[in-house]
Design a protein around this motif. Structure first.
Motif, PDB file in Angstrom:
ATOM      1  N   ALA A 152      75.050  35.079 -57.955  1.00  0.00           N
ATOM      2  CA  ALA A 152      76.454  34.668 -57.809  1.00  0.00           C
ATOM      3  C   ALA A 152      77.148  34.609 -59.172  1.00  0.00           C
ATOM      4  O   ALA A 152      78.334  34.927 -59.281  1.00  0.00           O
ATOM      5  N   HIS A 153      76.415  34.236 -60.210  1.00  0.00           N
ATOM      6  CA  HIS A 153      76.984  34.225 -61.572  1.00  0.00           C
ATOM      7  C   HIS A 153      77.179  35.652 -62.099  1.00  0.00           C
ATOM      8  O   HIS A 153      78.100  35.906 -62.879  1.00  0.00           O
ATOM      9  N   LEU A 154      76.318  36.557 -61.683  1.00  0.00           N
ATOM     10  CA  LEU A 154      76.385  37.938 -62.170  1.00  0.00           C
ATOM     11  C   LEU A 154      77.382  38.798 -61.382  1.00  0.00           C
ATOM     12  O   LEU A 154      77.935  39.756 -61.928  1.00  0.00           O
ATOM     13  N   ALA A 155      77.615  38.468 -60.135  1.00  0.00           N
ATOM     14  CA  ALA A 155      78.447  39.291 -59.251  1.00  0.00           C
ATOM     15  C   ALA A 155      79.836  39.616 -59.805  1.00  0.00           C
ATOM     16  O   ALA A 155      80.292  40.759 -59.677  1.00  0.00           O
ATOM     17  N   PRO A 156      80.528  38.682 -60.441  1.00  0.00           N
ATOM     18  CA  PRO A 156      81.865  39.003 -60.953  1.00  0.00           C
ATOM     19  C   PRO A 156      81.872  40.121 -62.008  1.00  0.00           C
ATOM     20  O   PRO A 156      82.908  40.735 -62.253  1.00  0.00           O
ATOM     21  N   MET A 157      80.725  40.393 -62.611  1.00  0.00           N
ATOM     22  CA  MET A 157      80.650  41.437 -63.642  1.00  0.00           C
ATOM     23  C   MET A 157      80.566  42.842 -63.053  1.00  0.00           C
ATOM     24  O   MET A 157      80.732  43.829 -63.773  1.00  0.00           O
ATOM     25  N   ARG A 158      80.333  42.926 -61.776  1.00  0.00           N
ATOM     26  CA  ARG A 158      80.134  44.220 -61.115  1.00  0.00           C
ATOM     27  C   ARG A 158      81.256  45.207 -61.429  1.00  0.00           C
ATOM     28  O   ARG A 158      81.010  46.355 -61.780  1.00  0.00           O
ATOM     29  N   GLY A 159      82.473  44.742 -61.328  1.00  0.00           N
ATOM     30  CA  GLY A 159      83.635  45.605 -61.575  1.00  0.00           C
ATOM     31  C   GLY A 159      83.737  46.086 -63.019  1.00  0.00           C
ATOM     32  O   GLY A 159      84.384  47.096 -63.290  1.00  0.00           O
ATOM     33  N   GLU A 160      83.130  45.356 -63.933  1.00  0.00           N
ATOM     34  CA  GLU A 160      83.141  45.739 -65.344  1.00  0.00           C
ATOM     35  C   GLU A 160      82.037  46.729 -65.698  1.00  0.00           C
ATOM     36  O   GLU A 160      81.990  47.238 -66.807  1.00  0.00           O
ATOM     37  N   ILE A 161      81.135  46.968 -64.731  1.00  0.00           N
ATOM     38  CA  ILE A 161      79.954  47.792 -65.000  1.00  0.00           C
ATOM     39  C   ILE A 161      80.004  49.132 -64.284  1.00  0.00           C
ATOM     40  O   ILE A 161      79.722  50.162 -64.895  1.00  0.00           O
ATOM     41  N   ILE A 162      80.354  49.136 -63.011  1.00  0.00           N
ATOM     42  CA  ILE A 162      80.268  50.381 -62.249  1.00  0.00           C
ATOM     43  C   ILE A 162      81.464  51.299 -62.491  1.00  0.00           C
ATOM     44  O   ILE A 162      82.562  50.847 -62.767  1.00  0.00           O
ATOM     45  N   GLU A 163      81.148  52.572 -62.399  1.00  0.00           N
ATOM     46  CA  GLU A 163      82.138  53.655 -62.479  1.00  0.00           C
ATOM     47  C   GLU A 163      83.026  53.562 -63.712  1.00  0.00           C
ATOM     48  O   GLU A 163      84.235  53.764 -63.651  1.00  0.00           O
ATOM     49  N   ARG A 164      82.424  53.306 -64.856  1.00  0.00           N
ATOM     50  CA  ARG A 164      83.161  53.224 -66.119  1.00  0.00           C
ATOM     51  C   ARG A 164      82.974  54.504 -66.903  1.00  0.00           C
ATOM     52  O   ARG A 164      82.003  55.103 -67.002  1.00  0.00           O
TER      53      ARG A 164
ATOM     54  N   GLY B 194      76.450  39.568 -77.240  1.00  0.00           N
ATOM     55  CA  GLY B 194      76.607  41.008 -77.061  1.00  0.00           C
ATOM     56  C   GLY B 194      78.026  41.413 -76.746  1.00  0.00           C
ATOM     57  O   GLY B 194      78.943  40.588 -76.695  1.00  0.00           O
ATOM     58  N   ASP B 195      78.189  42.710 -76.536  1.00  0.00           N
ATOM     59  CA  ASP B 195      79.485  43.267 -76.159  1.00  0.00           C
ATOM     60  C   ASP B 195      79.840  42.851 -74.737  1.00  0.00           C
ATOM     61  O   ASP B 195      78.980  42.429 -73.963  1.00  0.00           O
ATOM     62  N   SER B 196      81.110  43.012 -74.388  1.00  0.00           N
ATOM     63  CA  SER B 196      81.520  42.739 -73.007  1.00  0.00           C
ATOM     64  C   SER B 196      80.830  43.743 -72.089  1.00  0.00           C
ATOM     65  O   SER B 196      80.381  44.807 -72.532  1.00  0.00           O
ATOM     66  N   MET B 197      80.759  43.419 -70.830  1.00  0.00           N
ATOM     67  CA  MET B 197      80.123  44.331 -69.880  1.00  0.00           C
ATOM     68  C   MET B 197      80.876  45.657 -69.812  1.00  0.00           C
ATOM     69  O   MET B 197      80.273  46.722 -69.726  1.00  0.00           O
ATOM     70  N   GLU B 198      82.182  45.589 -69.888  1.00  0.00           N
ATOM     71  CA  GLU B 198      82.989  46.811 -69.851  1.00  0.00           C
ATOM     72  C   GLU B 198      82.688  47.687 -71.070  1.00  0.00           C
ATOM     73  O   GLU B 198      82.465  48.888 -70.938  1.00  0.00           O
ATOM     74  N   GLU B 199      82.652  47.081 -72.251  1.00  0.00           N
ATOM     75  CA  GLU B 199      82.348  47.846 -73.470  1.00  0.00           C
ATOM     76  C   GLU B 199      80.940  48.441 -73.419  1.00  0.00           C
ATOM     77  O   GLU B 199      80.729  49.590 -73.797  1.00  0.00           O
ATOM     78  N   SER B 200      79.993  47.666 -72.932  1.00  0.00           N
ATOM     79  CA  SER B 200      78.600  48.108 -72.883  1.00  0.00           C
ATOM     80  C   SER B 200      78.364  49.257 -71.909  1.00  0.00           C
ATOM     81  O   SER B 200      77.435  50.039 -72.103  1.00  0.00           O
ATOM     82  N   HIS B 201      79.172  49.342 -70.878  1.00  0.00           N
ATOM     83  CA  HIS B 201      78.899  50.300 -69.812  1.00  0.00           C
ATOM     84  C   HIS B 201      79.883  51.459 -69.728  1.00  0.00           C
ATOM     85  O   HIS B 201      79.688  52.371 -68.922  1.00  0.00           O
ATOM     86  N   THR B 202      80.924  51.439 -70.548  1.00  0.00           N
ATOM     87  CA  THR B 202      81.884  52.536 -70.542  1.00  0.00           C
ATOM     88  C   THR B 202      81.189  53.833 -70.938  1.00  0.00           C
ATOM     89  O   THR B 202      80.450  53.882 -71.916  1.00  0.00           O
TER      90      THR B 202
END
Length: 138
Positions: free
Chosen positions: A126-138, A83-91
């Protein structure tokens, strides 16, 4: 000689009594377990007043399929996330911290429902946590 034999037997018995450490993928139930977790989480999200609006106009089958791929790969399974990156998916979705936290709660509830241990849940989070910044407030 007896001491050596006894020590060897003791090591063998202890080794047999201690279960081999399963991979996170296996602890989540493999492909079937991960699919059940994702589907349960998405059903909960669709009914949750806090976040259901984020799931109204999406291709829910694609979301399910990509989440299964992603969790499978992150947990050490044989999948490759396509899939797309988390940032692309949530922007543009304007997902807030509370929205994100609500989905994490629903994921934990889904894992509880599937009998996933707290230890395995924490490993996955713990594996998912680093993606938080790519998902919220985009």
């Amino acid at each position: 000689m007896r001491a050596w034999l006894f020590s060897g037997l003791l090591v063998l018995l202890v080794g047999c009594a201690t279960p081999a450490s399963d991979s996170l993928y296996q602890q989540l139930g493999g492909q079937t377990g991960i699919t059940r977790i994702v589907e349960d989480m998405l059903l909960r999200a669709a009914a949750d007043a806090r976040i259901k609006q984020h799931f109204v106009e999406v291709d829910i089958v694609r979301v399910r399929d990509k989440l299964v791929e992603q969790l499978c790969e992150l947990s050490g399974g044989p999948c490759t996330y396509s899939g797309d990156s988390m940032e692309e998916s949530h922007t543009g979705l304007h997902i807030s911290r509370s929205d994100f936290n609500a989905l994490v709660e629903l994921l934990q509830a889904a894992m509880d429902q599937q009998g996933v241990s707290v230890r395995a849940q924490n490993q996955l989070l713990a594996h998912l946590a680093p993606m938080r910044g790519e998902i919220i407030e985009r």
